[in-house]
Design a protein around this motif. Structure first.
Motif, PDB file in Angstrom:
ATOM      1  N   HIS A   1       0.762  -1.554  -0.138  1.00 31.36           N
ATOM      2  CA  HIS A   1      -0.504  -0.128  -0.130  1.00 31.36           C
ATOM      3  C   HIS A   1       1.272   1.731  -0.142  1.00 31.36           C
ATOM      4  O   HIS A   1       1.551   1.226   1.241  1.00 31.36           O
ATOM      5  CB  HIS A   1      -0.981   0.048   1.123  1.00 31.36           C
TER       6      HIS A   1
ATOM      7  N   ASP B   1      -4.755   5.960   4.281  1.00 32.34           N
ATOM      8  CA  ASP B   1      -5.879   6.072   4.389  1.00 32.34           C
ATOM      9  C   ASP B   1      -6.622   6.762   4.797  1.00 32.34           C
ATOM     10  O   ASP B   1      -6.205   6.480   6.067  1.00 32.34           O
ATOM     11  CB  ASP B   1      -6.384   4.779   3.896  1.00 32.34           C
TER      12      ASP B   1
ATOM     13  N   HIS C   1     -13.182   7.783   1.321  1.00 30.65           N
ATOM     14  CA  HIS C   1     -11.959   8.089   1.746  1.00 30.65           C
ATOM     15  C   HIS C   1     -10.834   8.781   1.421  1.00 30.65           C
ATOM     16  O   HIS C   1     -11.252   8.775  -0.288  1.00 30.65           O
ATOM     17  CB  HIS C   1     -11.432   6.535   1.935  1.00 30.65           C
TER      18      HIS C   1
ATOM     19  N   HIS D   1      -7.100   8.643  -0.243  1.00 28.28           N
ATOM     20  CA  HIS D   1      -5.858   7.788  -0.084  1.00 28.28           C
ATOM     21  C   HIS D   1      -4.831   9.228  -0.491  1.00 28.28           C
ATOM     22  O   HIS D   1      -4.962   9.775  -1.578  1.00 28.28           O
ATOM     23  CB  HIS D   1      -5.960   7.001  -1.874  1.00 28.28           C
TER      24      HIS D   1
END
Ligand SMILES: [Zn+2]
Length: 282
Positions: free
Chosen positions: A183, A187, A262, A264
């Protein structure tokens, strides 16, 4: 006549026997030595675990153990480099040591007589060490940048007024594929429409919709540093705009490859993702 005929019959039988004996001997002599290799059709029929014992697994493991040792040596050089860089940056040793792997150490790898289990443990230990070293180096990079860059250009302003409460930077299980994936950002779960602010001053280089990131904004802060704000519902700036730190640039949404509203948020240096927490924590 009868005796001669019997003899002849016996002789014929003898010749036949001899010929077949020779052909059997020839077959054995020619085929067997060739059958000693890996392409043995008979061996190919054996189950793999049986074949394993027929080869030389110790040799393969030894070769892997050697590679493991070489990787260990490389990590130690990397460690020495990070220590030198820390000194240059004026970072105290204890700050770097704060980043510690839980239970670091692992088994000592001996090239002789290594088992498969030992090898696996060694590889797992090494993977953990590599993660630790890269964490230390990214911290160093962030601290060096803080010393060389203008304060306004550092992405240390939280892009939304909520904490990063879901997936954090690093390896995680991808919510779409179910597989382990890296990732590359942080987030922030927030309601659709929540204001997104620029983490630092800079120039907007990209403000469009893409399949994965959805509506995304990229800001160039100079020194190879870039921030990205993805999955927005609304983009409020366009490519070419100059933005100041804290400026409203977009609104939180659920566009692109997203499982819910959300933000990112990514920090990249020369294209490589950095841990945004290294900036936001300060
Ligand atoms: Zn994300």
């Amino acid at each position: 006549m009868a005796r001669a005929k019997t003899l002849t019959m016996f002789q014929i039988l003898l010749v036949l026997l001899t010929v077949s004996a020779i052909s059997i001997a020839l077959t054995l002599a020619i085929i067997l030595p060739q059958a000693d290799g890996r392409n043995n059709p008979v061996r190919a029929l054996l189950p793999s675990q049986l074949q394993f014992t027929l080869h030389h697994p110790q040799k393969d493991l030894d070769a892997l153990a050697l590679q493991l040792g070489e990787m260990h040596a490389r990590i130690m050089r990397l460690d020495a480099l990070s220590t030198r860089l820390a000194k240059m940056a004026g970072i105290k040793e204890r700050d770097l040591d704060a980043i510690q792997a839980p239970g670091a150490g692992g088994p000592q790898v001996n090239p002789q007589d290594i088992s498969e289990a030992q090898l696996q443990a060694g590889i797992a230990d090494l993977a953990q060490q590599i993660e630790l070293k890269s964490d230390r180096l990214s911290m160093l990079e962030a601290m060096l940048l803080q010393q060389t860059m203008q304060k306004n250009m550092l992405p240390d302003n939280s892009p939304v007024n909520v904490g990063y409460n879901s997936s954090s930077f690093g390896w995680r299980v991808d919510p779409f594929s179910g597989r382990s994936a890296f990732h590359e950002g942080l987030d922030f779960t927030a309601a659709t429409g929540t204001p997104i602010h620029a983490a630092a001053g800079g120039r907007v280089t990209f403000a469009e919709q893409t399949p994965d990131y959805g509506k995304i904004i990229k800001i160039n802060h100079g020194s190879g540093l870039e921030t990205r704000y993805a999955h927005a519902s609304e983009l409020l700036v366009k490519a070419g705009d100059v933005v100041r730190k804290g400026q409203l640039i977009a609104r939180v949404g659920n566009t692109g490859r997203s499982t819910g509203p959300h933000l990112h948020f990514e920090v990249r240096r020369d294209g490589a993702p950095m841990d945004p927490r290294k900036f936001l924590q300060n």
